[in-house]
Design a protein around this motif. Sequence first.
Motif, PDB file in Angstrom:
ATOM      1  N   LYS A   1       0.847  -1.182   0.000  1.00  0.00           N
ATOM      2  CA  LYS A   1       0.000   0.000   0.000  1.00  0.00           C
ATOM      3  C   LYS A   1       0.888   1.239   0.000  1.00  0.00           C
ATOM      4  CE  LYS A   1      -4.385   1.459   1.801  1.00  0.00           C
ATOM      5  NZ  LYS A   1      -4.476   2.377   2.938  1.00  0.00           N
ATOM      6  N   ARG A   2       0.656   2.058  -0.941  1.00  0.00           N
ATOM      7  CA  ARG A   2       1.513   3.230  -1.101  1.00  0.00           C
ATOM      8  C   ARG A   2       0.628   4.416  -1.456  1.00  0.00           C
ATOM      9  NH1 ARG A   2       1.013   4.198  -6.350  1.00  0.00           N
ATOM     10  NH2 ARG A   2       0.685   2.449  -7.748  1.00  0.00           N
ATOM     11  N   PRO A   3       1.162   5.628  -1.326  1.00  0.00           N
ATOM     12  CA  PRO A   3       0.352   6.785  -1.699  1.00  0.00           C
ATOM     13  C   PRO A   3       0.030   6.726  -3.191  1.00  0.00           C
ATOM     14  CG  PRO A   3       2.402   7.449  -0.622  1.00  0.00           C
ATOM     15  CD  PRO A   3       2.498   5.994  -0.864  1.00  0.00           C
ATOM     16  N   PRO A   4      -1.213   7.052  -3.559  1.00  0.00           N
ATOM     17  CA  PRO A   4      -1.548   7.033  -4.992  1.00  0.00           C
ATOM     18  C   PRO A   4      -0.812   8.150  -5.727  1.00  0.00           C
ATOM     19  CG  PRO A   4      -3.354   7.953  -3.718  1.00  0.00           C
ATOM     20  CD  PRO A   4      -2.352   7.471  -2.725  1.00  0.00           C
ATOM     21  N   VAL A   5      -0.561   7.915  -7.008  1.00  0.00           N
ATOM     22  CA  VAL A   5       0.124   8.941  -7.784  1.00  0.00           C
ATOM     23  C   VAL A   5      -0.839   9.581  -8.783  1.00  0.00           C
ATOM     24  CG1 VAL A   5       2.350   7.804  -7.596  1.00  0.00           C
ATOM     25  CG2 VAL A   5       0.912   7.344  -9.584  1.00  0.00           C
TER      26      VAL A   5
ATOM     27  N   THR B   1       6.347   6.219  -6.968  1.00  0.00           N
ATOM     28  CA  THR B   1       5.486   5.414  -6.088  1.00  0.00           C
ATOM     29  C   THR B   1       6.148   5.169  -4.732  1.00  0.00           C
ATOM     30  OG1 THR B   1       6.391   3.427  -7.090  1.00  0.00           O
ATOM     31  CG2 THR B   1       4.314   4.244  -7.984  1.00  0.00           C
ATOM     32  N   ARG B   2       7.316   5.749  -4.524  1.00  0.00           N
ATOM     33  CA  ARG B   2       7.962   5.548  -3.225  1.00  0.00           C
ATOM     34  C   ARG B   2       8.040   6.836  -2.408  1.00  0.00           C
ATOM     35  NH1 ARG B   2      12.712   3.876  -2.272  1.00  0.00           N
ATOM     36  NH2 ARG B   2      13.688   4.624  -4.181  1.00  0.00           N
ATOM     37  N   VAL B   3       7.209   7.797  -2.791  1.00  0.00           N
ATOM     38  CA  VAL B   3       7.209   9.053  -2.035  1.00  0.00           C
ATOM     39  C   VAL B   3       6.502   8.816  -0.701  1.00  0.00           C
ATOM     40  CG1 VAL B   3       6.329  11.409  -2.001  1.00  0.00           C
ATOM     41  CG2 VAL B   3       7.232  10.455  -4.115  1.00  0.00           C
ATOM     42  N   VAL B   4       7.162   9.202   0.381  1.00  0.00           N
ATOM     43  CA  VAL B   4       6.517   9.051   1.696  1.00  0.00           C
ATOM     44  C   VAL B   4       6.278  10.403   2.349  1.00  0.00           C
ATOM     45  CG1 VAL B   4       7.384   6.719   2.086  1.00  0.00           C
ATOM     46  CG2 VAL B   4       8.748   8.682   2.836  1.00  0.00           C
ATOM     47  N   GLY B   5       6.928  11.444   1.807  1.00  0.00           N
ATOM     48  CA  GLY B   5       6.697  12.770   2.390  1.00  0.00           C
ATOM     49  C   GLY B   5       6.761  13.830   1.310  1.00  0.00           C
ATOM     50  N   GLN B   6       5.888  14.826   1.432  1.00  0.00           N
ATOM     51  CA  GLN B   6       5.901  15.921   0.460  1.00  0.00           C
ATOM     52  C   GLN B   6       6.028  17.243   1.210  1.00  0.00           C
ATOM     53  OE1 GLN B   6       3.936  14.899  -3.438  1.00  0.00           O
ATOM     54  NE2 GLN B   6       2.179  14.907  -2.066  1.00  0.00           N
ATOM     55  N   GLU B   7       6.253  18.296   0.428  1.00  0.00           N
ATOM     56  CA  GLU B   7       6.398  19.636   0.981  1.00  0.00           C
ATOM     57  C   GLU B   7       7.422  19.639   2.114  1.00  0.00           C
ATOM     58  OE1 GLU B   7       2.431  20.648   2.132  1.00  0.00           O
ATOM     59  OE2 GLU B   7       1.871  21.177   0.090  1.00  0.00           O
ATOM     60  N   VAL B   8       8.528  18.990   1.841  1.00  0.00           N
ATOM     61  CA  VAL B   8       9.560  18.884   2.892  1.00  0.00           C
ATOM     62  C   VAL B   8      10.321  20.210   2.938  1.00  0.00           C
ATOM     63  CG1 VAL B   8      11.494  17.547   3.728  1.00  0.00           C
ATOM     64  CG2 VAL B   8       9.759  16.462   2.295  1.00  0.00           C
ATOM     65  N   VAL B   9      10.310  20.839   4.081  1.00  0.00           N
ATOM     66  CA  VAL B   9      11.047  22.093   4.229  1.00  0.00           C
ATOM     67  C   VAL B   9      11.908  22.015   5.489  1.00  0.00           C
ATOM     68  CG1 VAL B   9      10.878  24.587   4.509  1.00  0.00           C
ATOM     69  CG2 VAL B   9       9.185  23.383   3.144  1.00  0.00           C
ATOM     70  N   ALA B  10      13.173  22.358   5.312  1.00  0.00           N
ATOM     71  CA  ALA B  10      14.056  22.389   6.486  1.00  0.00           C
ATOM     72  C   ALA B  10      14.232  23.843   6.910  1.00  0.00           C
ATOM     73  CB  ALA B  10      15.391  21.764   6.128  1.00  0.00           C
TER      74      ALA B  10
ATOM     75  N   ASP C   1      11.683  19.445  -1.119  1.00  0.00           N
ATOM     76  CA  ASP C   1      10.792  18.779  -2.068  1.00  0.00           C
ATOM     77  C   ASP C   1      10.147  17.523  -1.489  1.00  0.00           C
ATOM     78  OD1 ASP C   1      12.022  20.750  -3.535  1.00  0.00           O
ATOM     79  OD2 ASP C   1      13.430  19.354  -4.464  1.00  0.00           O
ATOM     80  N   GLN C   2      10.626  16.380  -1.941  1.00  0.00           N
ATOM     81  CA  GLN C   2       9.934  15.151  -1.547  1.00  0.00           C
ATOM     82  C   GLN C   2      10.889  14.187  -0.864  1.00  0.00           C
ATOM     83  OE1 GLN C   2       8.241  14.265  -5.408  1.00  0.00           O
ATOM     84  NE2 GLN C   2       6.224  14.778  -4.635  1.00  0.00           N
ATOM     85  N   LEU C   3      10.277  13.340  -0.107  1.00  0.00           N
ATOM     86  CA  LEU C   3      11.035  12.369   0.681  1.00  0.00           C
ATOM     87  C   LEU C   3      10.663  10.980   0.180  1.00  0.00           C
ATOM     88  CD1 LEU C   3      12.937  12.601   3.063  1.00  0.00           C
ATOM     89  CD2 LEU C   3      10.967  12.433   4.585  1.00  0.00           C
ATOM     90  N   TYR C   4      11.688  10.195  -0.125  1.00  0.00           N
ATOM     91  CA  TYR C   4      11.425   8.861  -0.661  1.00  0.00           C
ATOM     92  C   TYR C   4      11.682   7.796   0.390  1.00  0.00           C
ATOM     93  CZ  TYR C   4      11.378  11.434  -4.994  1.00  0.00           C
ATOM     94  OH  TYR C   4      11.060  12.332  -5.972  1.00  0.00           O
ATOM     95  N   SER C   5      10.953   6.728   0.254  1.00  0.00           N
ATOM     96  CA  SER C   5      11.055   5.622   1.196  1.00  0.00           C
ATOM     97  C   SER C   5      12.506   5.150   1.320  1.00  0.00           C
ATOM     98  CB  SER C   5      10.160   4.489   0.694  1.00  0.00           C
ATOM     99  OG  SER C   5      10.424   3.329   1.418  1.00  0.00           O
TER     100      SER C   5
END
Lengths: 446, 583
Positions: free
Chosen positions: A71-75, A252-261, A291-295
């Motif tokens: 189960k993964r986030p839909p694209v 299909t392996r994105v686990v986080g979006q809008e990543v800001v440090a 940007d985005q965080l991958y598994s």
Amino acid sequence: MAILRVSWLSSWAGVAAAILGMVVTRPVAAGLEPQAALKASLATPVVLAGKKQTVYLKVGITGFALPRDGKRPPVNLAIVLDRSGSMTGQKLEDAKKAAIMALDQLDSADIVSVVTYDNTVNVLVPATKMTDKGDIVAKIQTITAGGSTALFAGVSKGSEEVRKFLNKERVNRVILLSDGIANVGPSSPDDLGGLGGSLMKEGITVSTIGLGLDYNEDLMTKLSAKAGGSHYFAETPRDLAKTFEREFDRSTRVVGQEVVARIECAPGVRPIRVLGRDAEITGQMVSVPLDQLYSESEKYLILEIELPDGRDTEEREAAKVEVSYLNMKTKETDRVKAAVPVRFTNSPADVESKTDRDAMVSAVEQVATEKSQTAMKLRDQGKVKEARELLMSNSGYLASNAGKYGSQKLVEYQQENEKNANNLDDANWQRTRKSQSAGDVWRVKQ
Amino acid sequence: MKPRLAIILALIVLAPLALLAGLAVRVARDEREVVQHRVTELITATLRDADGALTRLMQKRERELGELLENADLSTSGLRELTRTTRGVSQAFLLNTDGSLAFPATDIPLSQRERAFLDETAPLWQGKMLFRQAMGDAFSNMGQVQTMNAPVQTMQQSAAPSYQQQAIQPANTLSNQQRLQQVESPPKIALKSLSRQTEAPVTRGGAGWHAWNSGGLMRMVFYERMPDGRIAGVELDSAALLSEVIAQLPATEAGSPNPAEGLISLVDANGKSLYQWGGYRPPEKAQSRVTMPLSPPLGAWRLDYFAPDSLFAGGGQGFIWNMALGLGAVALALVGLATYFYRESSREAREAANRVTFVNQVSHELKTPLTNIRMYAELLDTQIGAEEEKSRHFLGVIVSESQRLSRLIGNILTFSRQQRAKLKLNLSRGVVDETVRAILDHFAPSFQQCAVSVDFRPAAGDEVLMDTDVVGQILGNLLNNIEKYAPGGKVTLETRQAGSRVTVLVADSGPGIPRNQRQKVFEPFYRVSNKLTDGVTGTGIGLAIARDLARLHGGDLRLIESESGAKFELTLAAEPSHNRGDA
């Protein structure tokens, strides 16, 4: 060769994530829900006392593993295909095949659209759920080539299709394939970078695939870099299948979006610059979109800061780090925080032994990437000799640090640098430049 | 005969063709005009649709941005957050009530982006242009503001007077409705040369757009006056704006390119195409058919419509081709018809000629044995005894019948010679009265048989030069008719002579010839049809030949009025024979 190494990324990131226990701030609502792991530390956590000095601060964040149940986030993908005249023949056939094959990785929860462009843009498959794959495949089969390259318009229409189902809980992405130079509408790297940046703001990322040796890599890398996506160099049409597969896999392996440090430097500590990435530095505050965080992959940034002088054995906080991201699993915005300590010493040996190898390797990698990009600019100006010298000295820098910190990654980079240095002649330059551009973007953006 | 036939046939072909071609050209021209008009209207509507979509987009953006600014936290961090998070916005700014920049201003630490923004937009803040525009008095200075850097609203200069009129109204007194009308009034379409009148900038109670050209891209700011008098605004991200505009405009239909769709190009102030849609690929340097500037605030951009000539040619080339094809078909049919007629007629003429030749030959063949028969019958008549009354009668019949046959053959030969234009007079000396008397002698037996009495009044006894055979043939034909059609009556012959003019009148007491057929009786093969003629055999050439011969002889044969029966007047040109007088 043509497909840039993604493999070392995930394996190495996994190891890195495992080592870094101590400074990682664990979630508040401990444990059950997966969360990204943050590590923030100086490359040299122990520094010599008694003088101002610049040091590198690494902020790394590693995506959690996706559950095994698949189960993964839909694209929500828009495939934007260049069908200009230069794509005629094998290129277009392979591109169609590759796109069709890549569709296999999607399922009925995903949304896909297909946009093609030459002088004008066709919305071949408007955004639709992946329920009737046969229909989509049939439409892709009908694509024929001919005309100019309205790249800006193609991406605009592609992103409009993504926008129809734009949702933070989906991975919203445009995948652009082009083999040429944009010649209808805005066509400078800055124009396309601007478009990428504005799409990123909307939560749409753009990945680009450059095919062959005739595309404008500056434009393609800038677009994908500003839009938080990946860039791939596929030298021959045969490489396309793999490239598409990689990019779909990544999507299909994105686990986080809008990543800001966000890094707040302690009083007296001066933020100088962030290597490679766009950053907003205002006073003590540094804000860097990641940007985005991958598994199971690490994203990191290297911030160069100036430390005030300190007394022997004095310990203080150099900075506070907070990374926020939208957790694709829990659909909530997570904030992970860490403090970055620094200790002053009079013993150089102490400095040496306490050096954070991982952070140091990352910093070396970014410094070397900057040099490599400078070398590319020199070569662009026709200064082949200077470019080669710079790449060779860069290679030496990488080699000594690789040995010092025992990094296989730096060894590989050193080898690549050396190879590039030897392929600056006219016959190989286009290939070298594309491969190097793609490599640099990977290193900077991860 | 032949050239006349050719001319007639050519006329038959060419006249309808010319008529049809003329019609076709007219119809084609009308059609072309109608189609051009319709196509232009259609194109205009299409462009207006596109412009309308963009106007709505900008209105939407205006609303969104207005609300955004009204609800924004106008602190430095608030504006930074707004810049960071607002789609399509590249930088927010804030002006103090005195028009000086509150943010981004150099008295606080600025990010690189913010410093770049200040550099790039410096002309906006110098002289507080934007501020004055926002405060409402800017209308008088509008020209200056708009021409800052490269002018974008270039059309405004040409339409300055109307602009001034608009400008008298302070922006913030415009009601919402007025504003909408301004925006939604359809842009006037100009076919090439005409330029559009300019409308006042879109304003919203102290809010508005300002656009300028920089580095090839149009840059735009939206500003709004806050209740406290400060002015907040945002600069739109050029790339994002264009991308949004492109998203609003149609895409090209998928499938093979269809030139009939034309091509619409969104063109910026520098004439550079930003976006195109449509299935037509115009050649390089093609001229646009229709050009329409976009409504404000995107007035720096325009839409150009390109289309192939065929679209304007009205059903275009196809229509003309169809016309030409139709005409060609008609021409072919007509030519075919003419050819058919020509061949038919020449075949008939050939056949007739053949027949005439045949009859001529047969007649010649018949003449020789007939002459022999007559000669021997007459010879026999002289040698037969007076006592053999019956045999003499039989001989008389043979002679008169063979004379009749001779006349018939003579007529046929005359006719066939006439057909071949080979009739010639064979003049010799003779006396008309004698010739008449000889003929009457010939007819005596048959007249006796059908009880026709003869009254001859001779008065042409001078010797003249004439063709005795021809005169005999004419009279024979006349008397033959009397024998056939007026039996049991009386025939009156009268001759007159005056100089070289000889007249012979032949009148019978038969039923006569109806008035309406008097001319026709002289036409070859014409036979008066009534109860009298039915059942009587005849060739129908007798009178025709008689008249032709009379004319050949310098005279005529006419049917003249008479109280009863038919009365023919034969005139002949017969020079008196001086030889005789001399002798």
